[in-house]
Design a protein around this motif. Structure first.
Motif, PDB file in Angstrom:
ATOM      1  N   VAL A 138       0.838  -1.201   0.000  1.00 16.42           N
ATOM      2  CA  VAL A 138       0.000   0.000   0.000  1.00 16.42           C
ATOM      3  C   VAL A 138       0.873   1.251   0.000  1.00 16.42           C
ATOM      4  N   GLU A 139       1.929   1.249   0.796  1.00 14.45           N
ATOM      5  CA  GLU A 139       2.810   2.415   0.857  1.00 14.45           C
ATOM      6  C   GLU A 139       3.550   2.617  -0.462  1.00 14.45           C
ATOM      7  N   ARG A 140       3.963   1.519  -1.108  1.00 12.50           N
ATOM      8  CA  ARG A 140       4.595   1.621  -2.422  1.00 12.50           C
ATOM      9  C   ARG A 140       3.627   2.197  -3.445  1.00 12.50           C
ATOM     10  N   THR A 155      -4.937   0.243   7.814  1.00 12.36           N
ATOM     11  CA  THR A 155      -6.330  -0.187   7.671  1.00 12.36           C
ATOM     12  C   THR A 155      -6.589  -0.710   6.268  1.00 12.36           C
ATOM     13  N   LEU A 156      -6.135   0.024   5.260  1.00  9.68           N
ATOM     14  CA  LEU A 156      -6.311  -0.418   3.880  1.00  9.68           C
ATOM     15  C   LEU A 156      -5.555  -1.718   3.632  1.00  9.68           C
ATOM     16  N   ALA A 157      -4.366  -1.828   4.208  1.00  8.65           N
ATOM     17  CA  ALA A 157      -3.566  -3.039   4.041  1.00  8.65           C
ATOM     18  C   ALA A 157      -4.261  -4.244   4.658  1.00  8.65           C
ATOM     19  N   ARG A 158      -4.820  -4.073   5.852  1.00 14.90           N
ATOM     20  CA  ARG A 158      -5.516  -5.192   6.501  1.00 14.90           C
ATOM     21  C   ARG A 158      -6.752  -5.589   5.701  1.00 14.90           C
ATOM     22  N   TYR A 159      -7.457  -4.594   5.170  1.00 15.69           N
ATOM     23  CA  TYR A 159      -8.623  -4.888   4.336  1.00 15.69           C
ATOM     24  C   TYR A 159      -8.210  -5.723   3.127  1.00 15.69           C
ATOM     25  N   LEU A 160      -7.134  -5.295   2.456  1.00 16.93           N
ATOM     26  CA  LEU A 160      -6.649  -6.039   1.299  1.00 16.93           C
ATOM     27  C   LEU A 160      -6.242  -7.461   1.679  1.00 16.93           C
ATOM     28  N   ALA A 161      -5.562  -7.595   2.812  1.00 25.34           N
ATOM     29  CA  ALA A 161      -5.123  -8.918   3.261  1.00 25.34           C
ATOM     30  C   ALA A 161      -6.315  -9.833   3.518  1.00 25.34           C
ATOM     31  N   VAL A 162      -7.346  -9.285   4.143  1.00 24.88           N
ATOM     32  CA  VAL A 162      -8.527 -10.083   4.481  1.00 24.88           C
ATOM     33  C   VAL A 162      -9.266 -10.521   3.219  1.00 24.88           C
ATOM     34  N   VAL A 163      -9.519  -9.586   2.307  1.00 18.71           N
ATOM     35  CA  VAL A 163     -10.321  -9.946   1.137  1.00 18.71           C
ATOM     36  C   VAL A 163      -9.542 -10.848   0.168  1.00 18.71           C
ATOM     37  N   ILE A 187     -13.115  -5.598  -5.761  1.00 20.39           N
ATOM     38  CA  ILE A 187     -12.110  -5.194  -4.774  1.00 20.39           C
ATOM     39  C   ILE A 187     -11.369  -3.951  -5.256  1.00 20.39           C
ATOM     40  N   ALA A 188     -11.008  -3.929  -6.549  1.00 27.70           N
ATOM     41  CA  ALA A 188     -10.315  -2.762  -7.109  1.00 27.70           C
ATOM     42  C   ALA A 188     -11.194  -1.524  -7.003  1.00 27.70           C
ATOM     43  N   ALA A 192     -10.172   1.668  -4.800  1.00 29.94           N
ATOM     44  CA  ALA A 192     -10.017   2.949  -5.494  1.00 29.94           C
ATOM     45  C   ALA A 192     -10.841   4.038  -4.829  1.00 29.94           C
ATOM     46  N   ALA A 193     -11.940   3.647  -4.194  1.00 25.74           N
ATOM     47  CA  ALA A 193     -12.781   4.633  -3.500  1.00 25.74           C
ATOM     48  C   ALA A 193     -12.139   5.117  -2.203  1.00 25.74           C
ATOM     49  N   LEU A 194     -11.082   4.418  -1.770  1.00 31.48           N
ATOM     50  CA  LEU A 194     -10.427   4.785  -0.508  1.00 31.48           C
ATOM     51  C   LEU A 194      -9.130   5.559  -0.730  1.00 31.48           C
ATOM     52  N   VAL A 195      -8.807   5.828  -1.988  1.00 27.00           N
ATOM     53  CA  VAL A 195      -7.617   6.619  -2.302  1.00 27.00           C
ATOM     54  C   VAL A 195      -7.982   7.649  -3.374  1.00 27.00           C
ATOM     55  N   ARG A 196      -7.139   8.655  -3.547  1.00 30.58           N
ATOM     56  CA  ARG A 196      -7.369   9.656  -4.592  1.00 30.58           C
ATOM     57  C   ARG A 196      -6.050  10.304  -4.965  1.00 30.58           C
TER      58      ARG A 196
END
Length: 201
Positions: A138-140, A155-163, A187-188, A192-196
């Motif tokens: 996520v940071e990259r 938070t975003l990383a954990r969400y990605l890991a879970v899904v 998922i994408a 995408a709705a959580l970043v801008r």
């Protein structure tokens, strides 16, 4: 047998262990079978690893490295935020599709660790490693694409890991590539709705 640095020999044994465990299952992977797979003696194995638990810790770390090593979100930096996120998911999913045995092994390692006294912490370590790897991704993505996160990176990383964990297991059981691709699109969209992209000055 050629001499090699201890770190390189450990790596060789870990890769051999992954092959044996993928082929035969975790419970049937013995130190003898792993040493034979690596083409070394048992004494070399015991020189490199103090215990089977020590080996398992290295296997967990290496399996995690395998699954995220090819994920490079920068491949889609010219597209939309959603394109960039989808490219990262695509790279991960390509590894799932081409190495299903390794991903099946990750679930087997989790269950084995949870059910074996003294190994329980390895399951927690495994998922902590996944979380840490996703934070790095996520940071990259954020830094290479110049994105602003609307939720904390962890938070975003954990969400990605879970899904992705759930989707991977679902795919291994049902083997429905078309449905998996549909879910990756969802998922994408959600990520995408959580970043801008920040507005240009």
């Amino acid at each position: 047998m050629a001499r090699m640095p201890a770190a390189e020999r450990r790596r060789q044994l870990v890769e051999a262990a992954i092959r044996v465990m993928t082929r035969d299952g975790v419970a049937r992977a013995t130190t003898r079978s792993i040493a034979a797979e690596a083409g070394v003696s048992l004494s070399v194995f015991h020189y490199c690893f103090a215990s089977k638990q020590d080996l398992f810790e290295s296997v967990v770390e290496t399996i995690t490295e395998h699954s995220v090593a090819g994920v490079d979100p920068s491949v889609a930096l010219e597209g939309t935020v959603r394109d960039t996120v989808r490219a990262g998911l695509r790279a991960y999913w390509d590894h799932v599709v081409t190495h299903p045995g390794e991903h099946m092994l990750t679930y087997e390692l989790t269950q084995y660790a949870l059910r074996r006294p003294g190994f329980e912490h390895l399951a927690r370590r495994q998922y902590e490693r996944y979380a840490a790897a996703h934070v790095q991704l996520v940071e990259r993505l954020r830094d290479s694409a110049g994105l602003e996160l609307l939720v904390p990176a962890a938070t975003l990383a954990r969400y990605l890991a879970v899904v992705t964990d759930g989707l991977t297991l679902n795919h291994l059981v049902l083997c429905d590539p078309e449905r998996a691709e549909e879910l990756l699109d969802v998922i994408a969209d959600q990520c995408a709705a959580l970043v801008r992209r920040p507005p240009r000055p």
